[in-house]
Design an enzyme around this catalytic site. Structure first.
Site: not given
Ligand code: OGA
Ligand code: MN
Length: 282
Positions: A106, A108, A256, A272
């Site tokens: 995805h 974000d 990611h 995040r």
């Molecule tokens: C995010 C996500 C990835 C992770 O926080 O946007 O996709 O590795 N996390 O935790």
């Molecule tokens: Mn993410």
């Protein structure tokens, strides 16, 4: 301290050393980091940073205004700019963050308009092995399509919906308030990066539901092809986390995926921030 940038994979990503974000950085150092981030196709790892929540938020603000996540149960009290990704149990055994965040390819906040520009994920604690994050270059995905298909995609829009990721990839259910706050939105399937001028494919399995103007079979077949094309191993950097890594990614030209293989292995506790995107020109 001198800023040093090293490429970390053949396709995308760099690692920066020689910057101490906690003690504050000069505009010149920020410019060096920002430039490296753009030049290495939107993934920059800044290793060995002991950051407080305040320092993480303050550094993130250099990239732009910060978003407040719609999934409020994982937003730490007092820090609306943070989203916690964690398998740490709190009171009553409930996780302190979302342990399943990003367990699918995805980008974000593609379900928002404008969608997110950047995300800055900080590792407070990581398991000894497992819990890697994969990054795919959507510049590369676009550039490796045939000119004929690029020409078709250049003119199309796709729909993105927050609820799609929850219904397909998550055991958490969205609340009515969260669903109401995130109606489906449309974005071009090919976007031009405002800083680099390069084109990216802008669809993702997490949130993209359909191609506007196509019948369901056409849309599904083309999206399925694009998702598998974009996630080929040679287009990917696999990040193996160390505690106190800050990883900055550009949601406009990457996807990611968080690999969910750390349960029973150790604690994975990250925070995040998400930088809002620029509004589209009217
Ligand atoms: C995010 C996500 C990835 C992770 O926080 O946007 O996709 O590795 N996390 O935790
Ligand atoms: Mn993410």
């Amino acid at each position: 301290m001198t800023l040093n940038i090293q490429q970390i994979s053949p396709v995308l990503g760099a690692i920066a050393t020689g910057a101490d974000l906690a003690s504050g950085i000069t505009d010149e150092t920020f410019e060096g980091l920002h430039q490296a981030w753009l030049e290495h196709d939107g993934v920059l790892v800044v290793r060995g940073q002991a950051l407080s929540h305040e320092q993480h938020i303050e550094f993130s603000r250099r990239f732009g205004d910060l978003d407040h996540h719609v999934v409020t149960q994982f937003v730490p009290e007092k820090y609306p700019e943070l989203y916690r990704v964690s398998n740490k149990p709190g009171e009553g055994g409930k996780y302190l963050g979302n342990p399943q965040a990003g367990n699918h390819w995805h980008t974000d906040n593609s379900y928002l308009d404008p969608p997110a520009k950047a995300s800055l994920l900080y590792a407070a604690e990581v398991p000894p092995v497992g819990g890697d994050t994969l990054f795919a270059s959507m510049y590369r995905a676009y550039e490796t399509l045939s000119p004929a298909l690029r020409k078709v995609l250049d003119r199309l829009e796709a729909e993105h919906h927050f609820e799609n990721a929850l219904s397909n990839f998550s055991t958490f259910k969205a609340t009515d308030r969260q669903i109401d706050a995130t109606p489906p939105v449309r974005h071009p399937m090919v976007t031009v990066h405002p800083d680099t001028g390069r084109k990216s494919l802008y669809v993702n399995p997490g949130f993209t539901t359909r191609i506007v103007g196509m019948n369901a079979d056409e849309s599904e077949a083309i999206l399925r092809f694009l998702f598998s094309h974009a996630t080929q191993p040679q287009f990917i950097y696999q990040h193996r986390w160390q505690a106190h890594d800050l990883v900055i990614w550009d949601n406009r030209c990457t996807m990611h995926y968080a690999v969910q293989n750390f349960y029973g292995v150790g604690t994975r506790d990250l925070y995040r921030t998400t930088v809002k995107g620029d509004a589209k020109a009217a």
